[in-house]
Design a protein around this motif. Structure first.
Motif, mmCIF file in Angstrom:
data_model
loop_
_atom_site.group_PDB
_atom_site.id
_atom_site.type_symbol
_atom_site.label_atom_id
_atom_site.label_comp_id
_atom_site.label_asym_id
_atom_site.label_seq_id
_atom_site.Cartn_x
_atom_site.Cartn_y
_atom_site.Cartn_z
ATOM 1 N N TYR B 32 0.866 -0.940 0.026
ATOM 2 C CA TYR B 32 -0.015 0.143 -0.044
ATOM 3 C C TYR B 32 0.821 1.364 0.063
ATOM 4 O O TYR B 32 1.827 1.575 0.826
ATOM 5 C CB TYR B 32 -0.715 0.051 1.311
ATOM 6 C CG TYR B 32 -1.861 1.152 1.454
ATOM 7 C CD1 TYR B 32 -1.741 2.094 2.783
ATOM 8 C CD2 TYR B 32 -2.732 1.347 0.494
ATOM 9 C CE1 TYR B 32 -2.204 2.998 2.945
ATOM 10 C CE2 TYR B 32 -3.599 2.664 0.657
ATOM 11 C CZ TYR B 32 -3.181 3.429 1.918
ATOM 12 O OH TYR B 32 -4.122 4.598 2.060
ATOM 13 N N TYR B 36 1.251 11.826 0.797
ATOM 14 C CA TYR B 36 0.830 12.776 1.721
ATOM 15 C C TYR B 36 1.323 14.216 1.218
ATOM 16 O O TYR B 36 2.409 14.493 0.948
ATOM 17 C CB TYR B 36 1.109 12.422 3.332
ATOM 18 C CG TYR B 36 0.460 11.564 3.569
ATOM 19 C CD1 TYR B 36 0.657 9.983 3.657
ATOM 20 C CD2 TYR B 36 -0.871 11.725 4.415
ATOM 21 C CE1 TYR B 36 -0.048 9.027 4.452
ATOM 22 C CE2 TYR B 36 -1.562 10.785 4.879
ATOM 23 C CZ TYR B 36 -1.065 9.355 4.909
ATOM 24 O OH TYR B 36 -1.633 8.394 5.707
ATOM 25 N N GLN B 38 1.999 18.084 2.775
ATOM 26 C CA GLN B 38 2.009 18.609 4.226
ATOM 27 C C GLN B 38 2.322 20.231 3.975
ATOM 28 O O GLN B 38 3.373 20.586 3.511
ATOM 29 C CB GLN B 38 3.119 18.042 4.999
ATOM 30 C CG GLN B 38 3.026 18.611 6.564
ATOM 31 C CD GLN B 38 4.006 17.800 7.489
ATOM 32 O OE1 GLN B 38 4.929 17.338 7.088
ATOM 33 N NE2 GLN B 38 3.601 17.798 8.791
ATOM 34 N N ARG B 43 -0.989 19.559 9.546
ATOM 35 C CA ARG B 43 -0.680 18.048 9.380
ATOM 36 C C ARG B 43 -0.751 17.456 8.109
ATOM 37 O O ARG B 43 -0.939 18.076 7.304
ATOM 38 C CB ARG B 43 -2.031 17.245 9.979
ATOM 39 C CG ARG B 43 -3.278 17.405 9.177
ATOM 40 C CD ARG B 43 -4.526 17.156 10.015
ATOM 41 N NE ARG B 43 -4.949 18.180 10.873
ATOM 42 C CZ ARG B 43 -5.798 17.981 11.891
ATOM 43 N NH1 ARG B 43 -6.487 17.045 11.965
ATOM 44 N NH2 ARG B 43 -6.279 19.085 12.611
ATOM 45 N N PRO B 44 0.047 16.241 7.984
ATOM 46 C CA PRO B 44 0.115 15.766 6.515
ATOM 47 C C PRO B 44 -1.442 15.133 6.027
ATOM 48 O O PRO B 44 -2.326 14.696 7.029
ATOM 49 C CB PRO B 44 1.045 14.364 6.990
ATOM 50 C CG PRO B 44 1.686 14.832 8.194
ATOM 51 C CD PRO B 44 0.667 15.453 8.824
ATOM 52 N N LEU B 46 -3.725 12.927 3.369
ATOM 53 C CA LEU B 46 -3.583 11.946 2.117
ATOM 54 C C LEU B 46 -4.234 12.544 1.135
ATOM 55 O O LEU B 46 -5.076 13.297 0.859
ATOM 56 C CB LEU B 46 -4.324 10.762 2.515
ATOM 57 C CG LEU B 46 -4.652 9.606 1.353
ATOM 58 C CD1 LEU B 46 -2.844 8.915 1.399
ATOM 59 C CD2 LEU B 46 -5.684 8.635 1.664
ATOM 60 N N PHE B 89 5.307 13.687 0.715
ATOM 61 C CA PHE B 89 5.938 12.534 1.268
ATOM 62 C C PHE B 89 5.110 11.241 0.632
ATOM 63 O O PHE B 89 3.926 11.127 0.536
ATOM 64 C CB PHE B 89 5.618 12.498 2.736
ATOM 65 C CG PHE B 89 6.090 13.452 3.306
ATOM 66 C CD1 PHE B 89 5.696 14.506 3.953
ATOM 67 C CD2 PHE B 89 7.646 13.397 3.915
ATOM 68 C CE1 PHE B 89 6.306 15.669 4.574
ATOM 69 C CE2 PHE B 89 8.391 14.244 4.610
ATOM 70 C CZ PHE B 89 7.397 15.558 5.054
ATOM 71 N N SER B 93 3.654 0.849 2.924
ATOM 72 C CA SER B 93 2.889 0.409 4.110
ATOM 73 C C SER B 93 3.170 -1.206 3.903
ATOM 74 O O SER B 93 2.626 -1.897 2.790
ATOM 75 C CB SER B 93 1.470 0.789 4.167
ATOM 76 O OG SER B 93 0.825 0.098 5.173
ATOM 77 N N VAL B 102 4.210 1.880 8.382
ATOM 78 C CA VAL B 102 4.273 2.676 7.282
ATOM 79 C C VAL B 102 5.618 3.560 7.309
ATOM 80 O O VAL B 102 6.006 3.754 8.592
ATOM 81 C CB VAL B 102 3.079 3.958 7.238
ATOM 82 C CG1 VAL B 102 3.461 4.777 6.418
ATOM 83 C CG2 VAL B 102 1.710 3.209 7.355
ATOM 84 N N PHE B 104 7.659 6.321 5.705
ATOM 85 C CA PHE B 104 7.917 7.401 4.807
ATOM 86 C C PHE B 104 9.175 8.035 4.253
ATOM 87 O O PHE B 104 10.194 7.407 4.520
ATOM 88 C CB PHE B 104 7.397 8.790 5.803
ATOM 89 C CG PHE B 104 5.972 8.838 6.133
ATOM 90 C CD1 PHE B 104 5.624 7.980 7.386
ATOM 91 C CD2 PHE B 104 5.146 9.523 5.471
ATOM 92 C CE1 PHE B 104 4.328 7.947 7.632
ATOM 93 C CE2 PHE B 104 3.785 9.730 5.787
ATOM 94 C CZ PHE B 104 3.418 8.955 7.066
#
Lengths: 114, 114
Positions: B32, B36, B38, B43-44, B46, B89, B93, B102, B104
């Motif tokens: 997965y 993201y 940011q 906040r990040p 999706l 980012f 996952s 996860v 990054f």
């Protein structure tokens, strides 16, 4: 439906102290993950909680610990703070519908260790 | 463990041009791949994700491609706008024994010049 909320938003601590950060997960989410994001870096996985138990951990020492409560909210505790612990701490919640689903982040807690 | 590399670290494009960000991963068990966005001090969030059983996914001006054989995936933003300026980012996952780990990338700072 409420989002992920974290408290406090900012915090200054002295080296050697202990700190507790809090996270309320999004409604309907029972899985909470914590991340450390140093300045200019991507988030680093600390650990994940599901059904009040830690079920996964990244490369962080035991002085990083956590809790999850029956309402799925969570705490991150850091003992014996070091200067390098200064970072943005993010929590993210997700539903445990299936592996690898979208995680929703809180706004983060900016921790400064002096 | 999983290692995610992301390039470039910074990217400047003229408004209306396309932007491409590339990531590679090391763990073939990763299945997965979320991206993201940011914005500064936020906040990040999706923006798009893809699962390993899909080679490409598109959502309006944003598309992601995945090459499982080569273990790389890319984000494509077309017709860029100033509000696309942010840090992006990629992440990989893996369902690791019952929890979602996860990892990054280090982020790409995208600047869209009006």
């Amino acid at each position: 439906e409420t989002g992920v909320t974290q408290s406090p938003t900012h915090l200054i601590k002295t080296r050697g102290q202990q700190v507790t950060l809090r996270c309320s997960s999004q409604s309907g989410h029972n899985t909470v993950s914590w991340y450390q994001q140093a300045l200019g870096q991507g988030p680093q996985f600390i650990f994940q909680y599901y059904r009040e138990e830690e079920n996964g951990r990244g490369n962080f020492p035991p002085r990083f610990s956590g809790l999850q409560f029956p309402n799925y909210s969570s705490e991150l505790n850091v003992n014996a703070l070091e200067l390098d612990d200064s970072a943005l701490y993010l929590c993210a919640s997700s539903p445990w519908q299936s592996p690898n689903t979208e995680a929703f982040f809180g706004q983060g807690t900016r921790l400064t260790v002096v | 463990g999983e290692n995610v590399e992301q390039h470039p670290s910074t990217l400047s494009v003229q408004e209306g041009d396309s932007a491409v960000i590339k990531c590679t991963y090391s763990d073939s068990a990763s299945n997965y791949f979320p991206w993201y966005k940011q914005e500064l001090g936020k906040r990040p969030q999706l923006i798009i994700d893809i699962r390993s059983n899909v080679g490409e996914k598109k959502d309006q001006r944003i598309a992601v491609t995945l090459n499982k054989t080569a273990k790389h995936f890319s984000l494509h933003i077309t017709e860029t706008q100033p509000e696309d300026s942010a840090v992006y980012f990629c992440a990989a996952s893996t369902d690791s024994g019952g929890y979602q780990k996860v990892t990054f990338g280090t982020g790409t700072k995208l600047q869209v010049i009006p």
